[in-house]
Design an enzyme around this catalytic site. Structure first.
Site, PDB file in Angstrom:
ATOM      1  N   GLY A   1      41.972  27.382  19.326  1.00  0.00           N
ATOM      2  CA  GLY A   1      41.971  28.841  19.257  1.00  0.00           C
ATOM      3  C   GLY A   1      42.931  29.354  18.207  1.00  0.00           C
ATOM      4  N   ASP A   2      42.642  30.544  17.729  1.00  0.00           N
ATOM      5  CA  ASP A   2      43.545  31.218  16.807  1.00  0.00           C
ATOM      6  C   ASP A   2      43.311  32.719  16.933  1.00  0.00           C
ATOM      7  OD1 ASP A   2      45.494  30.439  14.480  1.00  0.00           O
ATOM      8  OD2 ASP A   2      44.441  32.253  13.856  1.00  0.00           O
ATOM      9  N   SER A   3      44.385  33.485  16.902  1.00  0.00           N
ATOM     10  CA  SER A   3      44.285  34.943  17.020  1.00  0.00           C
ATOM     11  C   SER A   3      45.012  35.620  15.871  1.00  0.00           C
ATOM     12  CB  SER A   3      44.906  35.424  18.338  1.00  0.00           C
ATOM     13  OG  SER A   3      44.251  34.877  19.449  1.00  0.00           O
TER      14      SER A   3
END
Length: 197
Positions: free
Chosen positions: A71-73
């Protein structure tokens, strides 16, 4: 079969634990700056999903029979993607720009099982409060937002300064449970297969 989290994010771990899953933690080490540089001019959703995919793919070969989640935000404000501020000074500067405004928190997900993968971005609208300078400085000094995309948390001190969100709350915290559920279903699995409580 287990869920493997390709992240050292305490928030992503918290989401999975609160949802009944005790994942294996195997942080991926990828050169995020190099990936972003290669994607110059790409759409924001593509950037966060490519970062998430790089993380999942970095460790997936070591977990061939497990579900690997990367994941990456990032926060999208005025057409600019913002990652982690890292310093109190950068946090204060960002909050002075975003207070009283609306932005989009984009979380990229890559969920892999063997050769199968689901890559998806989720976008949530954030309505920031018009926080005072004193509160912004205190929040920055707390250290809490320094390692958070967009320089804020929804689930802790930062909650004081978020007026509203439109979209998936778990995505804002770092991992969309609906996205993960849909990926599991596409693999012929159920969310409850991974519950430990």
């Amino acid at each position: 079969m287990q869920i493997v989290l390709a992240s050292q994010s305490p928030s992503r771990l918290m989401i999975l634990r609160q949802a009944g899953v005790e994942p294996v933690i195997h942080p991926a080490h990828v050169d995020e700056d190099a990936i972003i540089a290669q994607l110059a001019g790409a759409e924001p959703d593509e950037i966060v999903t490519r970062l998430a995919l790089a993380k999942a793919q970095a460790i997936a070969p070591e977990h061939p029979g497990d579900v690997v989640i990367g994941g990456d935000s990032m926060l999208l404000l005025d057409g600019q993607l913002q990652g982690k501020p890292h310093t109190p000074e950068a946090t204060i500067e960002r909050w002075r720009q975003q207070r009283g405004r609306t932005a989009h928190l984009i979380t990229g997900h890559a969920i892999c099982l063997g050769e199968r993968r689901v890559v998806e971005a989720s976008r949530t609208t954030i309505h920031f409060a018009d926080a005072s300078d004193t509160d912004i400085e205190a929040y920055a000094r707390s250290g809490e937002p320094l390692q958070c995309a967009g320089a804020f948390t929804l689930e802790a001190l930062g909650g004081w300064f978020i007026d509203a969100i439109e979209g998936d709350p778990s995505s804002v915290i770092g991992l969309s449970l609906p996205v993960v559920r849909r990926a599991l279903y596409s693999f012929g699995l159920n969310a409850s297969d991974f519950w430990t409580k």
